[in-house]
Design a protein around this motif. Structure first.
Motif, PDB file in Angstrom:
ATOM      1  N   GLU A  97       0.598 -13.996  -0.720  1.00 33.82           N
ATOM      2  CA  GLU A  97      -0.078 -12.870  -0.070  1.00 33.82           C
ATOM      3  C   GLU A  97       0.808 -12.281   1.028  1.00 33.82           C
ATOM      4  N   PRO A  98       0.798 -10.981   1.205  1.00 34.08           N
ATOM      5  CA  PRO A  98      -0.055  -9.958   0.590  1.00 34.08           C
ATOM      6  C   PRO A  98       0.589  -9.271  -0.624  1.00 34.08           C
ATOM      7  N   PHE A  99       1.402 -10.018  -1.369  1.00 34.88           N
ATOM      8  CA  PHE A  99       2.148  -9.434  -2.486  1.00 34.88           C
ATOM      9  C   PHE A  99       1.474  -9.638  -3.838  1.00 34.88           C
ATOM     10  N   THR A 100       0.355 -10.347  -3.862  1.00 35.47           N
ATOM     11  CA  THR A 100      -0.263 -10.678  -5.144  1.00 35.47           C
ATOM     12  C   THR A 100      -0.657  -9.433  -5.929  1.00 35.47           C
ATOM     13  N   LEU A 101      -1.320  -8.507  -5.273  1.00 40.79           N
ATOM     14  CA  LEU A 101      -1.791  -7.312  -5.984  1.00 40.79           C
ATOM     15  C   LEU A 101      -0.639  -6.422  -6.463  1.00 40.79           C
ATOM     16  N   PRO A 102       0.358  -6.105  -5.617  1.00 43.75           N
ATOM     17  CA  PRO A 102       1.463  -5.288  -6.162  1.00 43.75           C
ATOM     18  C   PRO A 102       2.238  -5.997  -7.264  1.00 43.75           C
ATOM     19  N   LEU A 103       2.391  -7.329  -7.187  1.00 40.02           N
ATOM     20  CA  LEU A 103       3.057  -8.050  -8.274  1.00 40.02           C
ATOM     21  C   LEU A 103       2.211  -8.035  -9.539  1.00 40.02           C
ATOM     22  N   ALA A 104       0.886  -8.147  -9.367  1.00 42.24           N
ATOM     23  CA  ALA A 104      -0.007  -8.066 -10.531  1.00 42.24           C
ATOM     24  C   ALA A 104       0.055  -6.679 -11.170  1.00 42.24           C
ATOM     25  N   LEU A 105       0.133  -5.648 -10.341  1.00 46.82           N
ATOM     26  CA  LEU A 105       0.252  -4.291 -10.873  1.00 46.82           C
ATOM     27  C   LEU A 105       1.570  -4.119 -11.617  1.00 46.82           C
ATOM     28  N   LEU A 106       2.625  -4.753 -11.097  1.00 46.37           N
ATOM     29  CA  LEU A 106       3.911  -4.703 -11.792  1.00 46.37           C
ATOM     30  C   LEU A 106       3.811  -5.369 -13.154  1.00 46.37           C
ATOM     31  N   GLY A 107       3.100  -6.499 -13.239  1.00 42.14           N
ATOM     32  CA  GLY A 107       2.892  -7.150 -14.521  1.00 42.14           C
ATOM     33  C   GLY A 107       2.101  -6.283 -15.476  1.00 42.14           C
ATOM     34  N   LEU A 108       1.074  -5.612 -14.961  1.00 45.33           N
ATOM     35  CA  LEU A 108       0.285  -4.701 -15.785  1.00 45.33           C
ATOM     36  C   LEU A 108       1.143  -3.540 -16.273  1.00 45.33           C
ATOM     37  N   GLY A 376       4.319   1.729 -13.086  1.00 49.92           N
ATOM     38  CA  GLY A 376       5.531   1.072 -12.624  1.00 49.92           C
ATOM     39  C   GLY A 376       6.037   1.654 -11.326  1.00 49.92           C
ATOM     40  N   LEU A 377       6.015   2.975 -11.216  1.00 50.10           N
ATOM     41  CA  LEU A 377       6.445   3.631  -9.978  1.00 50.10           C
ATOM     42  C   LEU A 377       5.576   3.192  -8.807  1.00 50.10           C
ATOM     43  N   LEU A 381       6.858   0.977  -5.413  1.00 52.28           N
ATOM     44  CA  LEU A 381       6.682   1.530  -4.064  1.00 52.28           C
ATOM     45  C   LEU A 381       5.713   0.676  -3.254  1.00 52.28           C
ATOM     46  N   TRP A 382       4.663   0.193  -3.875  1.00 53.48           N
ATOM     47  CA  TRP A 382       3.686  -0.652  -3.186  1.00 53.48           C
ATOM     48  C   TRP A 382       4.322  -1.972  -2.763  1.00 53.48           C
ATOM     49  N   LEU A 383       5.080  -2.570  -3.673  1.00 54.04           N
ATOM     50  CA  LEU A 383       5.738  -3.844  -3.372  1.00 54.04           C
ATOM     51  C   LEU A 383       6.698  -3.709  -2.198  1.00 54.04           C
ATOM     52  N   MET A 384       7.522  -2.677  -2.209  1.00 56.50           N
ATOM     53  CA  MET A 384       8.490  -2.499  -1.132  1.00 56.50           C
ATOM     54  C   MET A 384       7.805  -2.148   0.186  1.00 56.50           C
ATOM     55  N   ALA A 387       6.359  -5.305   1.606  1.00 56.96           N
ATOM     56  CA  ALA A 387       7.431  -6.174   2.110  1.00 56.96           C
ATOM     57  C   ALA A 387       7.939  -5.688   3.469  1.00 56.96           C
ATOM     58  N   ILE A 388       8.170  -4.393   3.587  1.00 56.89           N
ATOM     59  CA  ILE A 388       8.676  -3.846   4.849  1.00 56.89           C
ATOM     60  C   ILE A 388       7.651  -4.005   5.964  1.00 56.89           C
ATOM     61  N   LEU A 389       6.388  -3.712   5.683  1.00 56.62           N
ATOM     62  CA  LEU A 389       5.347  -3.826   6.703  1.00 56.62           C
ATOM     63  C   LEU A 389       5.118  -5.283   7.107  1.00 56.62           C
ATOM     64  N   THR A 390       5.197  -6.200   6.135  1.00 66.02           N
ATOM     65  CA  THR A 390       5.045  -7.620   6.464  1.00 66.02           C
ATOM     66  C   THR A 390       6.193  -8.088   7.346  1.00 66.02           C
ATOM     67  N   ALA A 391       7.406  -7.646   7.042  1.00 64.39           N
ATOM     68  CA  ALA A 391       8.564  -8.022   7.863  1.00 64.39           C
ATOM     69  C   ALA A 391       8.436  -7.463   9.274  1.00 64.39           C
ATOM     70  N   ILE A 392       7.947  -6.231   9.391  1.00 66.25           N
ATOM     71  CA  ILE A 392       7.733  -5.649  10.726  1.00 66.25           C
ATOM     72  C   ILE A 392       6.677  -6.432  11.491  1.00 66.25           C
TER      73      ILE A 392
END
Length: 468
Positions: A97-108, A376-377, A381-384, A387-392
């Motif tokens: 978390e919080p990457f589960t949903l964007p990774l799931a969308l990538l799989g879809l 996919g687009l 964009l959601w994944l990145m 990631a950026i917001l979590t790092a901040i």
């Protein structure tokens, strides 16, 4: 007597093979029983062993030959080890978390791209080559977040990454000094020049290392002596990789580091950030500085200039590629072409053809849009963005100076990566890079759990609060 001699010779011949098999089996059992060691072996080997048959150590490319490659066997054993450990300890698996949903969308999106490619009579073999980097990015993120179970492990992971970045910098410079490696280009001022690292993995790791050093200086966090001594070497290795997109990513990351540590917050930060980002993207695609100093490094920088761009066959190819891909997206805006379907170059002929080039796109957002459609687009964009917001968030709210430094470096490094990927697709596309990207995602998820005090999150100030 002759039969005994034959049997003896056979035993002598197969003895080393049996010995290697036994050692390999014991090694696999060890990695399964100690999944942390398996993860360390996977990440260290992926970083240390370049997959470049024209590099300074071409033999390391055999590490990735397969399937299954040695690298994949190590990953499989680490995954089995984690699952067994979870079962033995009766622990519920931790999701990144919080990457589960964007990774799931990538799989879809991958499933949708596969189905679309099937109905478009695409080459099904591409499905296998696409699922590997995407799948490994997801698997490694799961491995990392489950194995970094406390604050100390999260810190040791980041410190290990810094040590590996320093090692890659020293390694690259040593081989560059002795003139061993991939030739940059034949003829002209480039003749006899080699580059340090052709692939993006080492360049991205060194980028994060340098941005962490810059962040520490701006935040007045004392730098250890080994970082001070190795930073110039790492910078030299990154520059002498001659990867223009990572040059731009480094400059952008340093500028953003200065901006973020200057005390500017909230809306006052939005406008200058957008200006810097747009300028970086424009430079990455078309523009750059010009100098009258001669030499391969300066010539490489000069090729960023619009007047020089069309003269270079490689850059002309990329421009024509973008035109063709945009035309395909215009004709297939929702679902894209699908996996296994090459883009066409009828309207914009290419200056040269590359083996498998019609299945690849240098601009990563166009790659995801073309292969997987709007799903996919959105997933990329959601994944990145997450990631950026979590790092901040780690930078702002963690209670340790070096966690803050690592969070800031990751945030600015990922922004720089997105700009770098306007001229090269790496995330979820390049195998080795996707393994490391999965590690970054897993580390961010683990640091979010263990490096940020819960009481801080509960009372976190708004982004507009300068005291935050």
């Amino acid at each position: 007597m002759g039969a005994c001699a034959i049997i003896g010779a056979a035993l002598v011949a197969i003895g080393p093979i049996v010995g290697l098999a036994v050692v390999g089996l014991l090694g696999i059992l060890l990695l399964i029983r100690r999944p942390g060691i398996g993860l360390a072996v996977l990440l260290v080997s992926t970083i240390v062993f370049e997959n470049d048959p024209f590099g300074f150590l071409p033999i390391t490319a055999k590490f990735y030959e397969g399937p299954p490659s040695i690298n994949e066997v190590v990953m499989a054993t680490a995954m089995v080890g984690v699952l067994l450990d979870l079962g033995i300890r009766h622990r519920v698996p931790i999701l990144p978390e919080p990457f589960t949903l964007p990774l799931a969308l990538l799989g879809l999106a991958f499933v949708a791209g596969t189905v679309n490619g099937h109905f478009q009579q695409g080459d099904f073999s591409e499905v296998f080559w696409v699922i590997r980097p995407i799948g490994y990015m997801v698997l490694v993120s799961f491995l990392v977040v489950n194995l970094l179970g406390d604050r100390r492990k999260v810190w040791l992971f980041a410190a290990g990454a810094a040590l590996l970045a320093a090692f890659k910098g020293i390694e690259g410079m040593v081989f560059w000094v002795i003139g061993s490696g991939r030739p940059l280009e034949e003829g002209g001022a480039f003749a006899g020049t080699v580059l340090t690292y052709y692939e993006p993995t080492a360049n991205f790791l060194m980028l994060l290392f340098l941005l962490a050093g810059a962040g520490a200086l701006m935040m007045r966090v004392p730098l250890p002596l080994w970082i001070k001594l190795t930073s110039p070497v790492v910078l030299g290795a990154l520059v002498l990789a001659f990867r223009r997109n990572f040059w731009i990513a480094l400059v952008l990351g340093i500028v953003m580091t200065i901006m973020l540590t200057s005390g500017i917050r909230g809306r006052r930060l939005v406008f200058p950030t957008m200006i810097v980002l747009l300028a970086s993207i424009w430079i990455a695609i078309a523009a750059g500085g010009v100098s009258y100093v001669q030499g391969p490094l300066v010539e490489r920088a000069q090729t960023l200039a619009p007047t020089k761009l069309d003269a270079r066959k490689q850059d002309a190819y990329r421009l024509q590629e973008v035109k063709n891909v945009l035309l395909e997206i215009k004709n297939h805006p929702i679902a894209g072409l699908g996996l296994g379907v090459p883009w066409s170059a009828v309207d914009n002929p290419l200056p040269e053809e590359h083996d498998g080039g019609r299945f690849y796109t240098h601009v990563v957002v166009l790659h995801y849009w073309l292969k997987f459609g709007l799903l996919g687009l959105a997933a990329y964009l959601w994944l990145m963005a997450v990631a950026i917001l979590t790092a901040i968030r780690i930078w702002r709210f963690s209670d340790g100076d070096w966690f803050k430094v690592a969070g800031l470096a990751t945030a600015t490094g990922l922004v720089g990566l997105m700009v770098a990927e306007t001229t090269g697709s790496y995330t979820g596309v390049d195998y080795r890079f996707s393994v490391i990207m999965g590690a970054v995602i897993g580390w961010l998820a683990a640091a979010r759990m263990h490096a940020i005090p819960s009481r801080t999150l509960a009372s976190a100030p708004t982004p507009a609060d300068p005291a935050g």
